[in-house]
Write a protein that holds these residues in place. Structure first.
Motif, mmCIF file in Angstrom:
data_model
loop_
_atom_site.group_PDB
_atom_site.id
_atom_site.type_symbol
_atom_site.label_atom_id
_atom_site.label_comp_id
_atom_site.label_asym_id
_atom_site.label_seq_id
_atom_site.Cartn_x
_atom_site.Cartn_y
_atom_site.Cartn_z
ATOM 1 N N SER A 34 0.880 -1.098 0.010
ATOM 2 C CA SER A 34 -0.113 -0.056 0.060
ATOM 3 C C SER A 34 1.041 1.208 -0.056
ATOM 4 O O SER A 34 2.007 1.268 0.295
ATOM 5 N N TYR A 83 -5.481 7.408 -7.002
ATOM 6 C CA TYR A 83 -5.377 7.714 -5.802
ATOM 7 C C TYR A 83 -6.528 8.238 -5.133
ATOM 8 O O TYR A 83 -6.695 9.487 -5.767
ATOM 9 N N GLU A 84 -7.168 7.745 -4.176
ATOM 10 C CA GLU A 84 -8.548 8.681 -3.720
ATOM 11 C C GLU A 84 -7.963 9.010 -2.179
ATOM 12 O O GLU A 84 -7.525 8.142 -1.396
ATOM 13 N N GLN A 86 -8.733 10.079 1.242
ATOM 14 C CA GLN A 86 -10.124 9.984 1.992
ATOM 15 C C GLN A 86 -9.845 10.472 3.449
ATOM 16 O O GLN A 86 -8.853 10.572 3.881
ATOM 17 N N THR A 99 -14.447 12.066 0.385
ATOM 18 C CA THR A 99 -13.148 12.414 -0.618
ATOM 19 C C THR A 99 -12.812 13.804 -0.795
ATOM 20 O O THR A 99 -13.534 14.473 -1.281
ATOM 21 N N ARG A 136 -6.535 8.919 4.947
ATOM 22 C CA ARG A 136 -5.737 7.754 4.115
ATOM 23 C C ARG A 136 -6.019 7.813 2.847
ATOM 24 O O ARG A 136 -6.701 8.407 2.245
ATOM 25 N N LYS A 138 -6.691 5.539 -0.705
ATOM 26 C CA LYS A 138 -7.026 4.434 -1.300
ATOM 27 C C LYS A 138 -6.486 4.138 -2.816
ATOM 28 O O LYS A 138 -6.867 5.267 -3.589
ATOM 29 N N THR A 140 -6.351 2.345 -6.299
ATOM 30 C CA THR A 140 -7.271 1.526 -7.165
ATOM 31 C C THR A 140 -6.685 1.408 -8.520
ATOM 32 O O THR A 140 -6.171 2.247 -9.306
ATOM 33 N N GLU A 145 -7.152 -3.288 -5.142
ATOM 34 C CA GLU A 145 -7.088 -1.689 -4.429
ATOM 35 C C GLU A 145 -6.544 -2.236 -3.237
ATOM 36 O O GLU A 145 -6.235 -2.963 -2.586
ATOM 37 N N SER A 146 -6.104 -0.968 -2.460
ATOM 38 C CA SER A 146 -5.282 -1.042 -1.249
ATOM 39 C C SER A 146 -5.656 0.274 -0.414
ATOM 40 O O SER A 146 -5.912 1.119 -0.982
ATOM 41 N N PHE A 147 -5.286 0.044 1.031
ATOM 42 C CA PHE A 147 -5.389 1.392 1.603
ATOM 43 C C PHE A 147 -4.269 1.770 2.529
ATOM 44 O O PHE A 147 -3.688 0.546 3.042
#
Length: 367
Positions: A34, A83-84, A86, A99, A136, A138, A140, A145-147
């Motif tokens: 991640s 990349y999101e 959050q 977001t 964090r 996220k 995708t 996907e990963s956090f």
């Protein structure tokens, strides 16, 4: 020469073999590393209300790329990754995420207005108290996907409109329907600007008609609070409230738009000859004298210039047997109790002070 050709052959084969294993697209056993958020210069942040048209930078957040690992130790980066960023209150554990941005970059800027908007959305209201928040990343892509691990910060925002309860005044027979008059103020039990409740208990020597007017609309009848049917509070140049002679309590709520008039159980209350604010500003003696209302002998008012921070309470007939004060932070509105400590006037300046000796309600309003 033969040895040279053989060495060249071995070199080419090694290169070919290395290229094919590093970029092996067989996803069997793939794991994701991640993103990791890079540390900021500090973890406590305070938003300052910007001037109109401005949106100052709070900080730039950056993070590492997410990568995809194979059991053989090789890894790749996905071309289609996004990349999101959050954000959530820490107590929510990312159950109500908002977001900030979705990007292909590995950084983004947090600006004041957007950051405040997100915090207000998470809280469900404007807040200017310290909040614990978590951020964090996220990641995708077509490979999954990963956090990231969250970054925890403390954030203090600001109010768009200063959180001060509006001053509302009584306009009616008691002041000749002077729509600029500040002689009679509606008192409050709370200084929470979101609390719309106002109250006034007083003696009415005769049948009386009246309305209420917020300070910003003084000088006009067009925005007054008026008596609608069935306890509905209306705003405009509409019907007046009415009470008969005697003691009455009038309550209005400008948030719920309701009103009510009740008759309190008051018989033979003390009528004071003198009343004054008292505190360190006058050496706790020789207090300035307030003016008693000619309409209701239980309503008192004075304009006074405070030169420094001071406690302020009230004393009747210059006798400590008749002294009342609110709590330290109960300002500008409060309800004094016998021998209470007194509200603290923080800033020097001119104030209009109101006191109702029937209920102990007071207002200390900076002009």
């Amino acid at each position: 020469m033969k040895n040279l050709k053989f060495l060249l052959f071995i070199f080419v084969m090694v290169c070919f073999t290395g290229c094919t294993t590093e970029y092996n697209t067989d996803d069997t056993g793939m794991k994701i590393t991640s993103s990791s958020i890079n540390a900021l210069s500090k973890t406590d942040w305070k938003l300052t209300k910007p001037t109109t048209g401005e949106d100052p930078l709070v900080f730039r957040l950056s993070w590492t790329k997410a990568r995809y690992n194979y059991d053989n130790g090789n890894y790749i980066y996905a071309d289609d990754i996004s990349y999101e960023v959050q954000v959530d209150l820490t107590e929510n554990n990312f159950s109500k995420t908002k977001t900030l941005v979705t990007t292909k970059e590995v950084y983004t800027d947090f600006f004041t207005v957007k950051f405040k908007t997100i915090l207000d959305d998470l809280k469900g209201e404007e807040t200017a108290t310290l909040q614990n928040i978590s951020i964090r990343i996220k990641a995708t892509s077509s490979k999954g996907e990963s956090f990231s691990e969250p970054m925890n910060l403390t954030l203090t925002s600001y109010f768009t409109i200063d959180p001060v309860a509006k001053n509302i005044y009584i306009i009616g027979d008691m002041n000749g329907w002077d729509n600029t008059s500040k002689n009679y103020i509606m008192f409050r039990n709370s200084n929470n600007y979101q609390d719309g409740a106002y109250t006034y208990t007083g003696y009415f020597p005769a049948a009386t008609y009246f309305k209420f007017c917020s300070e910003e609309f003084l000088g006009s009848y067009d925005h007054m609070y008026c008596a609608g049917n069935g306890g509905v509070l209306q705003q405009g140049n509409l019907g007046s409230f009415y009470v008969t002679a005697g003691y009455h309590t009038i309550t209005i709520n400008t948030k719920d738009m309701t009103w009510e008039i009740t008759d309190p159980n008051i018989t033979n209350p003390t009528v004071y000859n003198q009343m004054g604010p008292i505190g360190g500003f006058c050496g706790w003696d020789n207090e300035p004298m307030m003016t008693k209302s000619t309409f209701d002998p239980h309503q008192w008012k004075i304009n006074y210039d405070f030169t420094s921070s001071t406690a302020c309470k009230f004393r009747g007939n210059k006798d400590w047997a008749n002294n009342w004060g609110g709590n330290d932070a109960d300002i500008p509105y409060g309800k004094a109790i016998f021998d209470g400590p007194g509200a603290t006037v923080q800033n020097a300046g001119n104030y209009t002070i109101y006191y109702n000796d029937l209920t102990g309600h007071y207002a200390i309003v900076k002009q």
